[in-house]
Structures are given as structure tokens and as C-alpha cells.
Enzyme design. Structure first.
Site, PDB file in Angstrom:
ATOM      1  N   LYS A   1      -7.665   4.600   8.263  1.00 19.72           N
ATOM      2  CA  LYS A   1      -8.999   5.527   8.844  1.00 19.72           C
ATOM      3  C   LYS A   1      -8.045   6.499   9.672  1.00 19.72           C
ATOM      4  O   LYS A   1      -8.231   7.674   8.478  1.00 19.72           O
ATOM      5  CB  LYS A   1      -9.262   4.647  10.157  1.00 19.72           C
ATOM      6  CG  LYS A   1     -10.180   3.251   9.377  1.00 19.72           C
ATOM      7  CD  LYS A   1     -10.648   3.330   8.365  1.00 19.72           C
ATOM      8  CE  LYS A   1     -11.013   1.590   7.312  1.00 19.72           C
ATOM      9  NZ  LYS A   1     -11.106   0.705   8.585  1.00 19.72           N
TER      10      LYS A   1
ATOM     11  N   ASP B   1      -5.407  -4.345  17.466  1.00 19.03           N
ATOM     12  CA  ASP B   1      -5.531  -2.855  16.348  1.00 19.03           C
ATOM     13  C   ASP B   1      -6.278  -1.925  17.547  1.00 19.03           C
ATOM     14  O   ASP B   1      -7.950  -1.789  18.268  1.00 19.03           O
ATOM     15  CB  ASP B   1      -7.259  -4.043  15.980  1.00 19.03           C
ATOM     16  CG  ASP B   1      -7.692  -2.712  14.876  1.00 19.03           C
ATOM     17  OD1 ASP B   1      -7.260  -2.013  15.010  1.00 19.03           O
ATOM     18  OD2 ASP B   1      -8.119  -3.921  13.789  1.00 19.03           O
TER      19      ASP B   1
ATOM     20  N   TYR C   1     -13.745  -5.970  14.142  1.00 21.43           N
ATOM     21  CA  TYR C   1     -13.537  -5.989  12.194  1.00 21.43           C
ATOM     22  C   TYR C   1     -13.735  -7.249  11.983  1.00 21.43           C
ATOM     23  O   TYR C   1     -12.654  -8.651  12.112  1.00 21.43           O
ATOM     24  CB  TYR C   1     -12.233  -5.322  11.979  1.00 21.43           C
ATOM     25  CG  TYR C   1     -12.584  -4.979  10.393  1.00 21.43           C
ATOM     26  CD1 TYR C   1     -12.952  -3.884  10.030  1.00 21.43           C
ATOM     27  CD2 TYR C   1     -11.730  -5.207   9.560  1.00 21.43           C
ATOM     28  CE1 TYR C   1     -13.367  -3.333   9.056  1.00 21.43           C
ATOM     29  CE2 TYR C   1     -11.965  -4.934   8.352  1.00 21.43           C
ATOM     30  CZ  TYR C   1     -12.509  -3.924   7.991  1.00 21.43           C
ATOM     31  OH  TYR C   1     -12.347  -3.651   6.606  1.00 21.43           O
TER      32      TYR C   1
ATOM     33  N   ARG D   1      10.373  -3.638  -2.590  1.00 23.60           N
ATOM     34  CA  ARG D   1       9.111  -4.260  -2.108  1.00 23.60           C
ATOM     35  C   ARG D   1       9.956  -4.641  -0.263  1.00 23.60           C
ATOM     36  O   ARG D   1       9.403  -4.923   0.434  1.00 23.60           O
ATOM     37  CB  ARG D   1       8.745  -5.496  -2.156  1.00 23.60           C
ATOM     38  CG  ARG D   1       8.132  -6.265  -1.491  1.00 23.60           C
ATOM     39  CD  ARG D   1       7.852  -8.022  -2.477  1.00 23.60           C
ATOM     40  NE  ARG D   1       8.272  -8.309  -3.339  1.00 23.60           N
ATOM     41  CZ  ARG D   1       9.718  -9.308  -3.254  1.00 23.60           C
ATOM     42  NH1 ARG D   1       9.723  -9.153  -2.486  1.00 23.60           N
ATOM     43  NH2 ARG D   1      10.457  -9.857  -4.129  1.00 23.60           N
TER      44      ARG D   1
HETATM   45  C1  LIG Z   1     -11.000  -1.358   8.571  1.00 22.74           C
HETATM   46  C2  LIG Z   1     -10.414  -1.910   9.700  1.00 22.74           C
HETATM   47  C3  LIG Z   1      -9.265  -2.776   9.265  1.00 22.74           C
HETATM   48  C4  LIG Z   1      -8.950  -2.897   8.164  1.00 22.74           C
HETATM   49  O1  LIG Z   1      -8.175  -2.440   7.598  1.00 22.74           O
HETATM   50  P1  LIG Z   1      -7.936  -1.928   5.424  1.00 22.74           P
HETATM   51  O2  LIG Z   1      -7.168  -1.233   5.497  1.00 22.74           O
HETATM   52  O3  LIG Z   1      -9.483  -1.950   5.425  1.00 22.74           O
HETATM   53  O4  LIG Z   1      -7.787  -3.442   5.276  1.00 22.74           O
HETATM   54  C5  LIG Z   1      -8.940  -3.705  11.017  1.00 22.74           C
HETATM   55  N1  LIG Z   1      -9.436  -3.310  11.589  1.00 22.74           N
HETATM   56  C6  LIG Z   1     -10.405  -2.046  12.083  1.00 22.74           C
HETATM   57  C7  LIG Z   1     -10.943  -1.892  13.595  1.00 22.74           C
HETATM   58  C8  LIG Z   1     -11.431  -1.368  11.244  1.00 22.74           C
HETATM   59  O5  LIG Z   1     -11.408  -0.488  10.674  1.00 22.74           O
END
Ligand SMILES: *Cc1c(COP(=O)(O)O)cnc(C)c1O
Length: 393
Positions: free
Chosen positions: A208, A183, A111, A58
Site C-alpha cells: 500500500k 496494523d 482487513y 532466505r
Molecule cells: C492489504 C492489507 C493487508 C494485507 O497485505 P497484503 O500485502 O495484501 O498481503 C493487511 N492489512 C491491511 C490494512 C491491508 O490494507
């Protein structure tokens, strides 16, 4: 080999290399929860920080470190923290930088769950929030207060593909001594590097583009300077949203082909956006590479490509959008994005169904908006698929 002066694709290929005694070319998976000490003194030295080395997974693991180093290198950061999911990354950051009475300013059409965790969970601990249309920097300026602890933008935003000026946001945030987080999930480290534009923190859902194979969930925070990294790391290690070594290994494996995947998907997306824009059953298409995108010039300035995410409005609203999704056969009807395959979804009834209708429409997420994550299939098959499905609309 030092990667310091190497070009991007060389970094993609080699960053995060792990030196092991057998000369393993692929990084070993250190599938262990804990690490043995040679003596009580060594245990003491590790815990007090006098000696570098691993203690407990961790707190740190060589495979996870390899991934962190690779993504930090691609984003031009000094270090990174990998997390169990993208949401674990953003909520750890919020936990580190916000608190009772502190306020966060965010992009309105971000998101869904990122906004949701602030509105529904952090608010219970006294965190204040303002989600604004950040395409106009004045909206952010107006929302700044002495209690502002973080500006968190998403650009291009999900699913409106609205673009926020990262450099202007960074200048504004720093005038007020507020950190700026971006992000960067939709662009991936290949097409946009927010730290170079002045941001302090970059966040990715590695689920992603970074992993890119639709088989792992993960997240990461990359930092420009050490103080914020250390502050956030302390919170991450105690809250426990860290990434597992096996998960890290899979993501690192996916990352090695990101350059090829992003390039191919983008070529496809450019053609599909043009096809859709000329289709009589499509009201509008939002894609940064189209001159019709309201921020096409800003996109060209701060992004090195247009990516493979787009949204469009099918004439006939909700019913027509659903019809389209029920009739595609090459594209898969699923949420998520950034994988090797094409995914299509309907935000109003799926990813953004948790928002109130008013907030949703206010943020530009209309009832007939369809989101497309273009993959690496042959583009002719993708266009044929859309053409056939649109006939049923
Ligand atoms: C999918 C996504 C998230 C969240 O990520 P997870 O891996 O599903 O927790 C945050 N921001 C954007 C733009 C995303 O596409």
C-alpha cells in the site's frame, strides 16, 4: 551521516543507505540466492553467529536489510522483518506468538484476510480468537484471559475507518503482560507511529502506501525490542515468508517519495470528504479529518494527519453503490489502496465478501458502503468524476 537526530523527511530520503565499493547512490540489488564463504572456517563462523555476514537469501540479504532498516527508522523501531506480503507478516507474527490453546484478541472490522487466517487456519491448530469492537477499550478488557497471547488492532480499520486508542490499548495489554501489535497500513509511517504510543510491534502491508506504486506486494513487521524480534525472526526464517531482494529494492524506491505522495493524497482527500459530506445522495462519510467522525478528537491526538482513506454510504444501498462504481472514469474500480492513483471498491461484495453477512453488518460494514483510496490526481478531476458518476445513481 547519522540519521539519529534527523527529521522525518531526511530519514525518508536517506535511511537504509547501502555502502558499496563503487559508491552507488541507489542501493545495489543483491540478486543472489546464496553467498560464498572464503573458507570452511568462515562458513563455520557465519553459521555459529561468531561472524556477521550473509549466508543465504532466505536468512538475510543486503538489499532486504536496507529496506528493513529504512522502515524501522521511520517507525522508531530497533529492527524490522520484511516479508513476501502483508499477510505473510501477520501470519508469521501469529505463528510466533500464538499456539494451541492461546487466544488472540483483534479488531472486529479489520482487513478481511487477517481475520480470516485466524478464523479459518490458525483455529485448526487450536488457536482461540475474539474479534471485538476495539473502539471501546472495555471490549478488549473483557476479552482478556490468562491464555491471551496477542492483542492485534488495526487503526484506522478497514473499511469502517474506526479508530482505536493505541496508547490505552498498550497500557491495558502491558498490565497483563500481553504484546500489542498494530496494523498501521492505512496511516503509513508518515502519519502514525504506534511504537511511540506504546505498541510493541507495528505491521504494514507495504503493498500500500510504503511502496505506493501499485506494482509490488510486500509486508513488514517493526519491533520495539529485541526479544520479540528474535523470536519472530526465527519463525520467519524457518517458515520462509521472507522478501526477495528485487522486491525489496522496488519497495525502497517507492518509499523515497512517500512523504510527497501522502501529503498530496491527503490534501485531495480532505477536499473530497467535504464535497461528499455535502452531497445529497450521500448518507454519511467516514473520514478522520471530518468533525463528524465519532473519534475525530482521538484521531487528532494519535495521528499527525487524516490520511487519504475514507468510506461513505451512498443512499440506495448496494445497487446505488454499484452504479457509482460502474460510472467513475478517473477513479479505478479495484481493491488495494495507498497507491498514487485513486481506487474505489465495494467491501460487501469484494474485500469483505468472505465474512458472514451478520459478522459484516455487526462490524459496521453495511451493504452500501463504498471505500475510496484517494490518489494524487488533480482534485478537481476527481470531484468532477464523482459528481458525474453520482448523477447516474
Ligand atoms: C492489504 C492489507 C493487508 C494485507 O497485505 P497484503 O500485502 O495484501 O498481503 C493487511 N492489512 C491491511 C490494512 C491491508 O490494507
Amino acid at each position: 551521516m547519522s540519521l539519529k537526530n534527523k527529521k522525518r523527511d531526511t530519514k525518508v530520503t536517506h535511511a537504509g543507505h547501502v555502502k558499496d565499493p563503487f559508491g552507488s547512490v541507489s542501493p545495489p540489488i543483491y540478486q543472489t540466492s546464496t553467498f560464498a564463504f572464503e573458507s570452511a572456517d568462515q562458513g563455520d563462523a557465519r553459521f555459529s553467529g561468531k561472524e556477521d555476514g550473509y549466508i543465504y537469501t532466505r536468512i538475510g540479504n543486503p538489499t532486504t536489510d536496507a529496506l528493513q532498516n529504512a522502515v524501522a527508522s521511520l517507525e522508531g523501531g530497533i529492527g524490522a522483518l520484511a516479508t513476501a506480503s502483508g499477510m505473510a507478516a501477520s501470519s508469521t507474527l501469529f505463528m510466533a506468538l500464538l499456539g494451541s490453546g492461546k487466544q488472540i484478541i483483534g479488531t472486529d472490522a479489520m482487513y478481511g484476510p487477517t481475520r480470516g487466517v485466524v478464523e479459518n487456519e490458525f483455529s485448526r491448530f487450536g488457536v482461540k480468537y475474539d474479534f471485538v469492537d476495539s473502539t471501546d477499550i472495555e471490549n478488549i478488557r473483557k476479552a482478556i484471559r490468562p491464555e491471551t497471547g496477542l492483542i492485534f488492532i488495526e487503526t484506522p480499520a478497514n473499511p469502517t475507518i474506526n479508530i482505536t486508542d493505541i496508547q490505552a490499548c498498550a497500557d491495558l495489554a502491558h498490565e497483563h503482560n500481553i504484546p500489542l501489535a498494530v496494523d498501521n497500513t492505512f496511516m503509513s509511517p508518515m502519519l502514525q507511529n504506534p511504537l511511540a504510543l506504546g505498541a510493541d510491534i507495528v505491521m504494514h502491508s507495504m503493498t500500500k502506501f510504503i511502496n505506493g506504486h501499485t506494482d509490488v506486494v510486500g509486508g513488514i513487521l517493526v519491533f520495539k525490542e529485541s526479544a520479540l524480534l528474535q523470536k519472530t525472526k526465527k519463525v520467519l526464517l524457518s517458515m520462509g515468508g521472507t522478501m526477495d531482494p528485487h522486491q525489496a529494492w522496488l519497495v525502497l524506491r517507492g518509499l523515497r517519495t512517500i512523504s510527497l505522495r501522502v501529503e498530496k493524497a491527503q490534501q485531495n482527500a480532505v477536499k473530497i470528504s467535504e464535497y461528499l459530506e455535502n452531497h445529497q445522495k450521500i448518507e454519511w462519510v467516514r473520514y478522520p479529518g471530518l468533525t463528524s467522525h465519532p473519534q475525530h478528537n482521538l484521531a487528532k491526538q494519535q495521528m499527525s494527519g487524516s490520511g487519504s482513506m475514507m468510506s461513505f454510504e451512498v443512499k440506495g444501498g448496494l445497487g446505488a453503490g454499484k452504479k457509482l462504481m460502474d460510472n467513475v472514469t478517473v477513479a479505478t474500480l479495484a481493491v488495494s489502496l495507498g497507491g498514487y492513483e485513486t481506487l474505489i471498491q465495494h467491501p460487501a461484495s469484494m474485500t469483505h465478501a468472505g465474512m458472514s453477512q451478520d459478522a459484516r453488518l455487526d462490524s459496521g460494514i453495511t451493504n452500501g458502503l463504498v471505500r475510496l483510496s484517494v490518489g494524487c490526481e488533480d482534485v478537481e478531476d476527481l470531484i468532477d468524476d464523482l459528481e458525474n458518476a453520482l448523477k447516474s445513481v
